[in-house]
Design an enzyme around this catalytic site. Sequence first.
Site, short mmCIF file in Angstrom:
data_model
loop_
_atom_site.label_atom_id
_atom_site.label_comp_id
_atom_site.label_asym_id
_atom_site.label_seq_id
_atom_site.Cartn_x
_atom_site.Cartn_y
_atom_site.Cartn_z
N PHE A 12 0.82 -1.22 0.00
CA PHE A 12 0.00 0.00 0.00
C PHE A 12 0.86 1.28 0.00
CE2 PHE A 12 -2.33 2.79 3.28
CZ PHE A 12 -2.93 3.57 2.30
N ILE A 13 1.62 1.50 1.07
CA ILE A 13 2.35 2.77 1.17
C ILE A 13 3.56 2.75 0.23
CG2 ILE A 13 3.43 4.44 2.72
CD1 ILE A 13 1.88 3.10 5.03
N LEU A 35 5.98 -10.19 -2.49
CA LEU A 35 4.63 -10.47 -2.97
C LEU A 35 3.90 -11.45 -2.05
CD1 LEU A 35 5.10 -10.52 -6.87
CD2 LEU A 35 4.30 -8.65 -5.42
N THR A 134 5.71 2.85 12.64
CA THR A 134 4.33 3.18 12.99
C THR A 134 4.24 3.85 14.36
OG1 THR A 134 2.25 2.11 13.64
CG2 THR A 134 4.20 0.76 13.80
N ASP A 135 3.16 4.61 14.57
CA ASP A 135 2.92 5.20 15.89
C ASP A 135 2.50 4.13 16.91
OD1 ASP A 135 0.38 4.71 14.89
OD2 ASP A 135 -0.42 6.71 15.33
N GLU A 136 2.14 2.93 16.42
CA GLU A 136 1.64 1.89 17.33
C GLU A 136 2.72 1.42 18.31
OE1 GLU A 136 -1.01 -1.01 15.71
OE2 GLU A 136 -1.54 0.27 14.02
N TYR A 159 2.08 -7.20 16.34
CA TYR A 159 2.53 -6.33 15.24
C TYR A 159 3.37 -5.17 15.76
CZ TYR A 159 2.26 -2.37 11.99
OH TYR A 159 2.57 -1.28 11.20
N SER A 162 6.70 -6.17 17.12
CA SER A 162 7.71 -6.51 16.09
C SER A 162 8.24 -5.25 15.42
CB SER A 162 7.11 -7.48 15.06
OG SER A 162 6.13 -6.83 14.27
N LYS A 163 7.38 -4.24 15.24
CA LYS A 163 7.86 -2.98 14.66
C LYS A 163 8.77 -2.25 15.66
CE LYS A 163 7.00 -1.30 11.22
NZ LYS A 163 7.63 -1.43 9.88
N LEU A 199 -9.44 -0.91 7.78
CA LEU A 199 -10.78 -0.36 8.04
C LEU A 199 -11.44 0.29 6.81
CD1 LEU A 199 -12.97 0.25 10.24
CD2 LEU A 199 -11.88 2.46 10.50
N HIS A 294 -7.07 -4.18 22.18
CA HIS A 294 -7.26 -3.08 21.23
C HIS A 294 -6.83 -1.74 21.84
CE1 HIS A 294 -10.21 -1.62 17.86
NE2 HIS A 294 -8.96 -1.25 17.65
N1 LIG Z 1 -0.76 1.15 6.76
C1 LIG Z 1 -0.58 2.04 7.73
O1 LIG Z 1 -1.52 2.71 8.16
C2 LIG Z 1 0.80 2.25 8.31
C3 LIG Z 1 0.99 3.31 9.19
C4 LIG Z 1 2.28 3.55 9.69
C5 LIG Z 1 3.32 2.74 9.31
N2 LIG Z 1 3.11 1.70 8.47
C6 LIG Z 1 4.26 0.90 8.08
O2 LIG Z 1 4.48 1.17 6.71
C7 LIG Z 1 5.03 0.03 6.05
C8 LIG Z 1 4.17 -0.33 4.87
O3 LIG Z 1 2.84 -0.59 5.32
P1 LIG Z 1 1.68 -0.97 4.29
O4 LIG Z 1 0.41 -0.59 4.93
O5 LIG Z 1 2.03 -0.46 2.95
O6 LIG Z 1 1.81 -2.55 4.30
P2 LIG Z 1 1.28 -3.62 3.23
O7 LIG Z 1 0.96 -4.84 4.04
O8 LIG Z 1 0.24 -3.04 2.36
O9 LIG Z 1 2.55 -3.92 2.31
C9 LIG Z 1 3.69 -4.58 2.77
C10 LIG Z 1 4.51 -5.01 1.57
O10 LIG Z 1 5.69 -5.66 2.03
C11 LIG Z 1 5.89 -6.85 1.28
N3 LIG Z 1 6.64 -7.80 2.11
C12 LIG Z 1 6.21 -8.43 3.23
N4 LIG Z 1 7.19 -9.21 3.72
C13 LIG Z 1 8.27 -9.04 2.92
C14 LIG Z 1 9.59 -9.55 2.93
N5 LIG Z 1 10.00 -10.42 3.87
N6 LIG Z 1 10.46 -9.17 1.95
C15 LIG Z 1 10.05 -8.31 0.98
N7 LIG Z 1 8.81 -7.80 0.93
C16 LIG Z 1 7.92 -8.15 1.89
C17 LIG Z 1 4.50 -7.33 0.94
O11 LIG Z 1 4.49 -8.21 -0.17
C18 LIG Z 1 3.78 -6.01 0.67
O12 LIG Z 1 3.91 -5.63 -0.69
C19 LIG Z 1 5.08 -1.08 7.11
O13 LIG Z 1 6.37 -1.15 7.62
C20 LIG Z 1 4.10 -0.59 8.18
O14 LIG Z 1 4.50 -1.08 9.45
C21 LIG Z 1 1.87 1.44 7.96
#
Ligand SMILES: NC(=O)c1ccc[n+]([C@@H]2O[C@H](COP(=O)([O-])OP(=O)(O)OC[C@H]3O[C@@H](n4cnc5c(N)ncnc54)[C@H](O)[C@@H]3O)[C@@H](O)[C@H]2O)c1
Length: 352
Positions: A12-13, A35, A134-136, A159, A162-163, A199, A294
């Site tokens: 996603f991000i 993937l 993450t802020d979590e 989660y 681990s972060k 969500l 939660h």
């Molecule tokens: N989504 C949020 O609201 C949010 C907020 C703050 C921080 N983050 C952080 O931002 C980052 C990205 O989050 P997201 O929501 O895009 O996650 P996501 O789950 O949408 O995407 C994660 C991507 O990482 C890839 N991946 C997973 N394990 C892997 C590995 N071992 N090697 C290579 N690629 C791997 C997956 O295939 C996927 O494309 C994460 O580190 C998350 O902790 C997310």
Amino acid sequence: MRTLLVTGGAGFIGGNFVHLKMRQGDERVINLDKLTYAGNPDTLAGFRDDPRHVFIEGDIGNQALVGHLLREYQVDAVVNFAAESHVDRSIDGPAAFIETNVLGTFSLLDSAKSYWNALDAGRREAFRFLHVSTDEVYGSLGPNGKFTETTAYAPNSPYSASKAASDHLVRSWHHTYGLPVLTTNCSNNYGPYQFPEKLIPLMIAKALAGEPLPIYGDGGNIRDWLYVEDHCRAIDRVLEAGRPGEVYNIGGDSERTNLEVVDTLCRLLDEAVPDSPHRPHDQLKQFVTDRPGHDRRYAIDATKIQTELGWQPTETFETGLARTLAWYLDNQAWTQRVTDGSYRGERLGGQA
Ligand SMILES: NC(=O)c1ccc[n+]([C@@H]2O[C@H](COP(=O)([O-])OP(=O)(O)OC[C@H]3O[C@@H](n4cnc5c(N)ncnc54)[C@H](O)[C@@H]3O)[C@@H](O)[C@H]2O)c1
């Protein structure tokens, strides 16, 4: 032309960050993604023939592969998005979170360190390892206060634990080995290309299908929402001007309860799909048993990135949510394909 190794860039991000880089046009992206269920090549379909984007299917924990990519492409910076990212999945199966978020980050750091050590002085100085977090990691807030960069870590889910562990590793690779790292801790993101387990895209998909909209507990849990493109611009800014070894909190100053988020979405959907048989969509709301452990409230104090690096979000929650809904309405095939997994097996470039 600078070259970035972006990990998790089919998620996603990371996917939105790759889109930003391709729009900016002046950097090459080597996109390493395993993937998993959350990584979707459809997100990157526009760059299949773009020489500035090289997709490699592989794991951040594969040191031989990562070392090869760093050297082969003479990488100038690593931006680590790769992670297992869904709290509910971490409760049901924490092992994958430890594997990728803790061990994978360790391995990536070590690969980066070896590569960085071998660079000449000028390139060593300019190299960056940006870790997206993450802020979590800060745990749960009461009704008042916000997380700052000095808030003590208190992760509550597998989660966030681990972060938190990965953030500590990143910090220590700077303090112990001098690796020029940057860490960003961001609040909840929303926007295009988010897997429909989180969500906002989950509620949109269910509402369009006329299915119940499950809301945990009393719906009063509060998150500080940020439009994903604003997050990506913040990461870009930190990469450009952040001070090595520093942490930057990123947030939209848009606190909403989950119930407010769902109510706003239902109202926007009523307007956007006036002939829907499911109107009014808020009749689909259903309160369900709360998630164990939660966290009640997250809120970010983003003063540091705002004052030091001049970053500001451009979307309010209302404008960002309207854009997000419009995107999901226009891209229902994307949601369908990630949900049924039919994009699996269609690969984008190199495998490892
Ligand atoms: N989504 C949020 O609201 C949010 C907020 C703050 C921080 N983050 C952080 O931002 C980052 C990205 O989050 P997201 O929501 O895009 O996650 P996501 O789950 O949408 O995407 C994660 C991507 O990482 C890839 N991946 C997973 N394990 C892997 C590995 N071992 N090697 C290579 N690629 C791997 C997956 O295939 C996927 O494309 C994460 O580190 C998350 O902790 C997310």
